[in-house]
Scaffold this motif. Structure first.
Motif, PDB file in Angstrom:
ATOM      1  N   ALA A 171      -3.658   5.258   9.153  1.00 26.28           N
ATOM      2  CA  ALA A 171      -4.915   5.023   9.863  1.00 26.28           C
ATOM      3  C   ALA A 171      -6.056   4.781   8.885  1.00 26.28           C
ATOM      4  O   ALA A 171      -6.891   3.885   9.096  1.00 26.28           O
ATOM      5  CB  ALA A 171      -5.236   6.218  10.760  1.00 26.28           C
ATOM      6  N   THR A 172      -6.091   5.547   7.811  1.00 32.69           N
ATOM      7  CA  THR A 172      -7.158   5.387   6.813  1.00 32.69           C
ATOM      8  C   THR A 172      -7.073   4.020   6.154  1.00 32.69           C
ATOM      9  O   THR A 172      -8.102   3.373   5.896  1.00 32.69           O
ATOM     10  CB  THR A 172      -7.071   6.495   5.748  1.00 32.69           C
ATOM     11  OG1 THR A 172      -7.179   7.770   6.384  1.00 32.69           O
ATOM     12  CG2 THR A 172      -8.192   6.365   4.721  1.00 32.69           C
ATOM     13  N   HIS A 173      -5.858   3.556   5.890  1.00 37.70           N
ATOM     14  CA  HIS A 173      -5.690   2.240   5.275  1.00 37.70           C
ATOM     15  C   HIS A 173      -6.143   1.137   6.240  1.00 37.70           C
ATOM     16  O   HIS A 173      -6.753   0.144   5.814  1.00 37.70           O
ATOM     17  CB  HIS A 173      -4.228   2.031   4.880  1.00 37.70           C
ATOM     18  CG  HIS A 173      -3.988   0.775   4.095  1.00 37.70           C
ATOM     19  ND1 HIS A 173      -4.650   0.487   2.907  1.00 37.70           N
ATOM     20  CD2 HIS A 173      -3.184  -0.298   4.339  1.00 37.70           C
ATOM     21  CE1 HIS A 173      -4.256  -0.693   2.457  1.00 37.70           C
ATOM     22  NE2 HIS A 173      -3.373  -1.184   3.308  1.00 37.70           N
ATOM     23  N   LEU A 174      -5.876   1.310   7.531  1.00 39.70           N
ATOM     24  CA  LEU A 174      -6.357   0.340   8.523  1.00 39.70           C
ATOM     25  C   LEU A 174      -7.879   0.304   8.552  1.00 39.70           C
ATOM     26  O   LEU A 174      -8.492  -0.764   8.601  1.00 39.70           O
ATOM     27  CB  LEU A 174      -5.824   0.707   9.909  1.00 39.70           C
ATOM     28  CG  LEU A 174      -4.380   0.327  10.221  1.00 39.70           C
ATOM     29  CD1 LEU A 174      -3.914   1.051  11.480  1.00 39.70           C
ATOM     30  CD2 LEU A 174      -4.251  -1.180  10.407  1.00 39.70           C
ATOM     31  N   VAL A 175      -8.487   1.476   8.531  1.00 36.74           N
ATOM     32  CA  VAL A 175      -9.951   1.557   8.515  1.00 36.74           C
ATOM     33  C   VAL A 175     -10.495   0.879   7.264  1.00 36.74           C
ATOM     34  O   VAL A 175     -11.497   0.145   7.322  1.00 36.74           O
ATOM     35  CB  VAL A 175     -10.400   3.032   8.576  1.00 36.74           C
ATOM     36  CG1 VAL A 175     -11.898   3.156   8.297  1.00 36.74           C
ATOM     37  CG2 VAL A 175     -10.079   3.626   9.945  1.00 36.74           C
TER      38      VAL A 175
ATOM     39  N   LYS B 295      -0.603  -7.180   6.041  1.00 35.31           N
ATOM     40  CA  LYS B 295       0.090  -6.089   5.344  1.00 35.31           C
ATOM     41  C   LYS B 295      -0.118  -6.076   3.832  1.00 35.31           C
ATOM     42  O   LYS B 295       0.085  -5.059   3.188  1.00 35.31           O
ATOM     43  CB  LYS B 295       1.596  -6.177   5.623  1.00 35.31           C
ATOM     44  CG  LYS B 295       1.984  -6.124   7.097  1.00 35.31           C
ATOM     45  CD  LYS B 295       1.591  -4.810   7.730  1.00 35.31           C
ATOM     46  CE  LYS B 295       2.073  -4.728   9.170  1.00 35.31           C
ATOM     47  NZ  LYS B 295       1.607  -3.501   9.841  1.00 35.31           N
ATOM     48  N   SER B 296      -0.494  -7.204   3.230  1.00 35.58           N
ATOM     49  CA  SER B 296      -0.516  -7.321   1.769  1.00 35.58           C
ATOM     50  C   SER B 296      -1.482  -6.336   1.110  1.00 35.58           C
ATOM     51  O   SER B 296      -2.706  -6.428   1.281  1.00 35.58           O
ATOM     52  CB  SER B 296      -0.904  -8.746   1.368  1.00 35.58           C
ATOM     53  OG  SER B 296      -1.098  -8.828  -0.029  1.00 35.58           O
ATOM     54  N   LEU B 297      -0.927  -5.397   0.328  1.00 34.63           N
ATOM     55  CA  LEU B 297      -1.761  -4.447  -0.412  1.00 34.63           C
ATOM     56  C   LEU B 297      -2.539  -5.160  -1.507  1.00 34.63           C
ATOM     57  O   LEU B 297      -3.705  -4.827  -1.779  1.00 34.63           O
ATOM     58  CB  LEU B 297      -0.888  -3.339  -1.015  1.00 34.63           C
ATOM     59  CG  LEU B 297      -0.260  -2.356  -0.029  1.00 34.63           C
ATOM     60  CD1 LEU B 297       0.669  -1.397  -0.771  1.00 34.63           C
ATOM     61  CD2 LEU B 297      -1.315  -1.579   0.726  1.00 34.63           C
ATOM     62  N   GLU B 298      -1.911  -6.136  -2.133  1.00 34.49           N
ATOM     63  CA  GLU B 298      -2.580  -6.869  -3.208  1.00 34.49           C
ATOM     64  C   GLU B 298      -3.809  -7.602  -2.678  1.00 34.49           C
ATOM     65  O   GLU B 298      -4.856  -7.619  -3.333  1.00 34.49           O
ATOM     66  CB  GLU B 298      -1.619  -7.865  -3.861  1.00 34.49           C
ATOM     67  CG  GLU B 298      -2.251  -8.618  -5.036  1.00 34.49           C
ATOM     68  CD  GLU B 298      -1.296  -9.578  -5.708  1.00 34.49           C
ATOM     69  OE1 GLU B 298      -1.730 -10.272  -6.652  1.00 34.49           O
ATOM     70  OE2 GLU B 298      -0.123  -9.644  -5.293  1.00 34.49           O
TER      71      GLU B 298
ATOM     72  N   ALA C  82      -8.929   3.174  -2.289  1.00 32.90           N
ATOM     73  CA  ALA C  82      -7.479   2.958  -2.229  1.00 32.90           C
ATOM     74  C   ALA C  82      -6.708   4.267  -2.068  1.00 32.90           C
ATOM     75  O   ALA C  82      -5.570   4.273  -1.595  1.00 32.90           O
ATOM     76  CB  ALA C  82      -7.008   2.218  -3.476  1.00 32.90           C
ATOM     77  N   GLN C  83      -7.319   5.381  -2.465  1.00 31.74           N
ATOM     78  CA  GLN C  83      -6.675   6.696  -2.332  1.00 31.74           C
ATOM     79  C   GLN C  83      -7.035   7.383  -1.018  1.00 31.74           C
ATOM     80  O   GLN C  83      -6.630   8.515  -0.768  1.00 31.74           O
ATOM     81  CB  GLN C  83      -7.075   7.602  -3.506  1.00 31.74           C
ATOM     82  CG  GLN C  83      -6.448   7.214  -4.841  1.00 31.74           C
ATOM     83  CD  GLN C  83      -7.065   5.945  -5.410  1.00 31.74           C
ATOM     84  OE1 GLN C  83      -8.291   5.802  -5.436  1.00 31.74           O
ATOM     85  NE2 GLN C  83      -6.222   5.023  -5.861  1.00 31.74           N
TER      86      GLN C  83
END
Length: 221
Positions: free
Chosen positions: A73-77, A109-112, A136-137
């Motif tokens: 969820a945090t990564h989506l935000v 989806k790409s983290l890069e 990122a953390q």
């Protein structure tokens, strides 16, 4: 982690948002309202997310995210708010136009791509609505802010965020030139309806309703 669908991601972000706003567990009805869906659909999704180890559910107490659910969820935000910054700062969208577009882009989806986007934008800490962008953390930068409604006559503040992201509200603020960074002074509080008389940037005077004052965040000066 098995594949997570866009719909499942939307549920995780909704649970995160409800918990962030109210500092409590997310109930079935509040999730349904957030996502404009039925309580029955929410119940089915809660079962699915629980089986995937992404949420904890206690009957009559509500839903909380597991560590993995919180990470997702945090990564989506993070993606959503970075895309909003990009759309406003680099493509010239207004702050009332970007939410729905960012809702689509956040599922990439790409983290890069996300990390390059963050670097390109010079690692912003807040999005165009004043909401913190996790790094990122997953760490957020928080600042001391209060609703404008909590200021007293004579107090000074600067607008740093909005609680209501509805396009109609943001467009209304634009018409009043109540944008992020606007400095204001409270001239008078009206006991009858809790409205406020304020002066913007030392010149323009406005009367603001209690509802507007509750939905504007300021840093007291």
């Amino acid at each position: 982690m098995e594949h997570i669908s866009h719909t499942e991601e939307n549920y995780l972000k909704a649970i995160f948002k409800i918990s962030e706003d109210s500092n409590t567990t997310a109930g079935t009805n509040s999730i349904a309202q957030q996502l404009n869906t039925s309580a029955a659909s929410v119940t089915d999704m809660i079962k699915r997310l629980s089986e995937k180890g992404l949420i904890h559910y206690e009957r009559y107490r509500g839903v909380t995210l597991t560590d993995e659910g919180l990470r997702l969820a945090t990564h989506l935000v993070r993606k959503h708010r970075l895309w909003e910054v990009f759309l406003v700062e680099k493509l010239g969208f207004s702050w009332d136009e970007v939410h729905d577009i960012a809702e689509q882009l956040e599922h990439i989806k790409s983290l890069e791509l996300v990390e390059r986007l963050d670097e390109y934008l010079a690692h912003p800490k807040f999005d165009p609505h004043g909401d913190p962008i996790p790094d990122a953390q997953g760490n957020f930068t928080f600042r001391k802010q209060i609703p404008l409604a909590e200021l007293s006559a004579g107090d000074h503040g600067v607008i740093v965020g909005v609680q209501d992201h509805a396009p109609a509200f943001l467009q209304y603020l634009d018409r009043l030139t109540l944008t992020l960074g606007t400095e204001l002074q409270v001239l008078e509080r009206h006991d009858y309806d809790q409205s406020m008389q304020v002066r913007l940037n030392g010149t323009q005077e406005l009367t603001l309703s209690q509802k507007v004052c509750m939905h504007l965040f300021v840093q007291k000066r």
